[in-house]
Design a protein around this motif. Structure first.
Motif, PDB file in Angstrom:
ATOM      1  N   ALA A  23       0.664  -1.124  -0.105  1.00 59.40           N
ATOM      2  CA  ALA A  23       0.020   0.374  -0.340  1.00 59.40           C
ATOM      3  C   ALA A  23       1.026   0.841  -0.289  1.00 59.40           C
ATOM      4  CB  ALA A  23      -0.796  -0.194   1.207  1.00 59.40           C
ATOM      5  N   GLY A  27       2.043   6.201  -4.491  1.00 58.34           N
ATOM      6  CA  GLY A  27       1.110   6.396  -4.459  1.00 58.34           C
ATOM      7  C   GLY A  27       0.826   7.755  -3.147  1.00 58.34           C
ATOM      8  N   TYR A 105       5.622   2.303 -13.623  1.00 54.99           N
ATOM      9  CA  TYR A 105       5.586   2.803 -11.890  1.00 54.99           C
ATOM     10  C   TYR A 105       6.684   2.830 -11.745  1.00 54.99           C
ATOM     11  CZ  TYR A 105       4.501   2.069  -6.590  1.00 54.99           C
ATOM     12  OH  TYR A 105       4.061   2.534  -5.917  1.00 54.99           O
ATOM     13  N   PHE A 226      -6.219   3.326  -4.948  1.00 50.75           N
ATOM     14  CA  PHE A 226      -4.357   3.470  -5.963  1.00 50.75           C
ATOM     15  C   PHE A 226      -4.251   2.917  -4.663  1.00 50.75           C
ATOM     16  CE2 PHE A 226      -0.007   4.500  -7.008  1.00 50.75           C
ATOM     17  CZ  PHE A 226      -0.261   4.203  -8.655  1.00 50.75           C
ATOM     18  N   SER A 229      -3.605  -0.059  -2.938  1.00 53.46           N
ATOM     19  CA  SER A 229      -3.271  -1.087  -3.573  1.00 53.46           C
ATOM     20  C   SER A 229      -4.943  -2.104  -3.645  1.00 53.46           C
ATOM     21  CB  SER A 229      -1.895  -2.063  -2.993  1.00 53.46           C
ATOM     22  OG  SER A 229      -1.276  -1.950  -2.829  1.00 53.46           O
ATOM     23  N   MET A 232      -6.185  -4.550  -8.078  1.00 54.60           N
ATOM     24  CA  MET A 232      -6.087  -5.433  -9.019  1.00 54.60           C
ATOM     25  C   MET A 232      -4.991  -6.463  -8.351  1.00 54.60           C
ATOM     26  SD  MET A 232      -3.108  -3.334 -10.058  1.00 54.60           S
ATOM     27  CE  MET A 232      -1.628  -3.333  -9.813  1.00 54.60           C
TER      28      MET A 232
HETATM   29  N1  TRP Z   1      -0.388   1.623  -3.819  1.00 51.18           N
HETATM   30  C1  TRP Z   1       0.605   1.519  -4.120  1.00 51.18           C
HETATM   31  C2  TRP Z   1       0.928   3.320  -3.960  1.00 51.18           C
HETATM   32  O1  TRP Z   1       0.861   3.722  -3.298  1.00 51.18           O
HETATM   33  C3  TRP Z   1       0.973   1.584  -5.871  1.00 51.18           C
HETATM   34  C4  TRP Z   1       0.403   0.066  -6.126  1.00 51.18           C
HETATM   35  C5  TRP Z   1       0.755  -1.373  -5.643  1.00 51.18           C
HETATM   36  C6  TRP Z   1      -1.157  -0.191  -6.569  1.00 51.18           C
HETATM   37  N2  TRP Z   1       0.177  -2.310  -5.997  1.00 51.18           N
HETATM   38  C7  TRP Z   1      -1.231  -1.492  -6.406  1.00 51.18           C
HETATM   39  C8  TRP Z   1      -1.300   0.460  -6.707  1.00 51.18           C
HETATM   40  C9  TRP Z   1      -2.617  -2.480  -7.023  1.00 51.18           C
HETATM   41  C10 TRP Z   1      -3.121  -0.351  -7.372  1.00 51.18           C
HETATM   42  C11 TRP Z   1      -3.114  -1.354  -7.493  1.00 51.18           C
HETATM   43  O2  TRP Z   1       2.406   3.473  -4.255  1.00 51.18           O
END
Ligand code: TRP
Length: 450
Positions: A23, A27, A105, A226, A229, A232
């Motif tokens: 997480a 982001g 990313y 986002f 996380s 996805m």
């Molecule tokens: N959460 C991560 C961040 O804040 C990015 C990330 C990792 C993500 N896995 C994810 C975003 C899955 C969306 C879905 O940078």
């Protein structure tokens, strides 16, 4: 098909730190502070917090339940719960989203390596904001250095995933996450006590309703998804490695708190510092790579804090990218019986190759546009505004309308010491009615901006 010895997390702390590690990432450090700056500060934060509690936490719990219940990769999990239906293609959306996100990313994550290198050399000393801005523009549009760092970053990610869930992901999260918190707190204490920082703190925490718009709402919700996380298959995949005796509600609550706290500390570390040196917090993505280096080189002891800041960036990105890679690797290993090593190498290579185009789109390919967007912007848009919301929408509908209440209830109660009936009813309510509407709004807003 059942797998003889599926590896899992060794301890609840390990699982918690791995989830929090996923997480907490770019982001929190890169997007959250500039979105706060662009969207009126405290108002954005307020809605962000509301959405985390009311929508994201229930969605995260349903992902955890889904993953742990099936003990499979995201595609296999749908296949198990809804055999011979098209639902398994929702799993495919997740895997494609994982692939697309990682490709861009890792480019931004690679930049942090260049910035660590430059900070160690003290290269920004004595430079003005314009010069540092120029450096960022020159560097990000050049061909070789960003590519080199992007590939190094992907290789680092692959190395950790190669070692597997326990010896790679869990061990690395246990090591890096405490370090990450320590460093960000040090940084925040330093920058928030700069003379002139108080104005920035006010900007962050005093609500200014004149800044409120629907963009604030959808922006905050999209960002919350986002940042945690969600949507996805990352949470589901990690949860599939959590032993049945562990309480999921506790893990979800604690990791959401960790992620949100980290985002807030990052905002406190970044936004007031920007105010203190008379820069604007509203400069978008350049905030971390331009405003911050400018701040650091003007403040006493800045060199060391610049290094710390970009190391934080790197570690946070790394613990997220391993989770994104793992979604894909778990799929190949379990569905196609490819060895872990082969699966990791293959997915890394393909993702890195697409990442090359993302990286070049800041330079030689900057004129190559699809739908008016550069390749990087297209990947970001596709993942954040299309695949994530669509994947999340289908996912919450599946849990809300196809998963049995008994399964949810059983999974949530395991290891919790008490029955979780009320919690599971709340989750069902949210994933059936609230989350789908909210996600559709985010989806629509993404298209109207197109
Ligand atoms: N959460 C991560 C961040 O804040 C990015 C990330 C990792 C993500 N896995 C994810 C975003 C899955 C969306 C879905 O940078």
């Amino acid at each position: 098909m059942q797998h003889k010895s599926r590896e899992g997390f060794n301890s609840r702390l390990g699982a918690l730190l791995a989830i929090a590690g996923s997480a907490i990432g770019l982001g929190n450090l890169w997007k959250f502070p500039y979105m706060v700056g662009d969207n009126g500060g405290s108002i954005f934060i307020l809605f962000y917090l509301i959405f985390v509690v009311l929508i994201c936490l229930p969605v995260m719990l349903s992902e955890l339940v889904f993953g742990r219940n099936t003990q499979r990769n995201i595609f296999g999990a749908f296949r198990k719960l809804a055999p011979n239906t098209s639902w398994r293609f929702v799993g495919v959306i997740s895997i494609v989203a994982a692939f697309v996100i990682l490709s861009f990313y890792s480019v931004v994550a690679g930049w942090t390596l260049e910035y660590i290198f430059q900070s160690v050399r003290n290269a920004f000393a004595g430079q003005t904001a314009e010069q540092i801005g120029q450096f960022f523009a020159d560097f990000s549009s050049s061909t070789f250095r960003p590519l080199l760092w992007h590939i190094i970053f992907m290789a680092l990610t692959a190395c950790i995933v190669l070692f597997g869930v326990r010896r790679g992901i869990e061990r690395c999260s246990k090591l890096l996450m405490p370090l990450l918190f320590l460093l960000i707190v040090m940084l925040a204490v330093r920058t928030a006590t700069l003379p002139g920082a108080a104005e920035g703190i006010q900007f962050l925490f005093r609500p200014d309703w004149s800044k409120f718009s629907t963009q604030t709402l959808v922006g905050a919700l999209g960002q919350a998804f986002f940042s945690l996380s969600l949507g996805m298959g990352v949470m589901a995949t990690y949860a599939s490695y959590i032993p049945k005796k562990e309480p999921l509600v506790k893990t979800a609550v604690q990791s959401s708190i960790a992620d949100t706290t980290f985002a807030l500390i990052a905002a406190v570390a970044i936004v007031p510092a920007v105010f203190a040196f008379g820069l604007a917090p509203t400069q978008g993505p350049g905030l971390a790579f331009v405003a911050l280096p400018t701040v650091f080189q003007q403040m006493p002891g800045g060199t060391i804090f610049a290094v710390i800041f970009f190391v934080i960036f790197l570690l946070a990105a790394l613990t997220s990218s391993i989770s994104i890679l793992e979604v894909q690797v778990a799929y190949w290993v379990e569905e196609f019986h490819v060895g872990r090593r082969k699966a990791t190498l293959l997915t890394t290579l393909v993702t890195a190759a697409v990442g090359v185009f993302c990286s070049l789109s800041f330079g030689v390919l900057s004129d190559f546009k699809i739908l008016g967007k550069t390749f990087f912007e297209l990947m970001d848009f596709l993942a954040t505004n299309v695949l994530l919301p669509v994947g999340s929408l289908l996912f919450v509908m599946f849990v809300g309308w196809r998963m049995s209440k008994a399964t949810m209830h059983r999974e949530l109660s395991m290891g919790a010491g008490r029955k979780m009936r009320a919690v599971s009813l709340v989750i069902f309510f949210v994933v059936r009615y609230v989350a789908p509407i909210a996600i559709v709004l985010v989806l629509l807003s993404g298209f109207f901006k197109l």
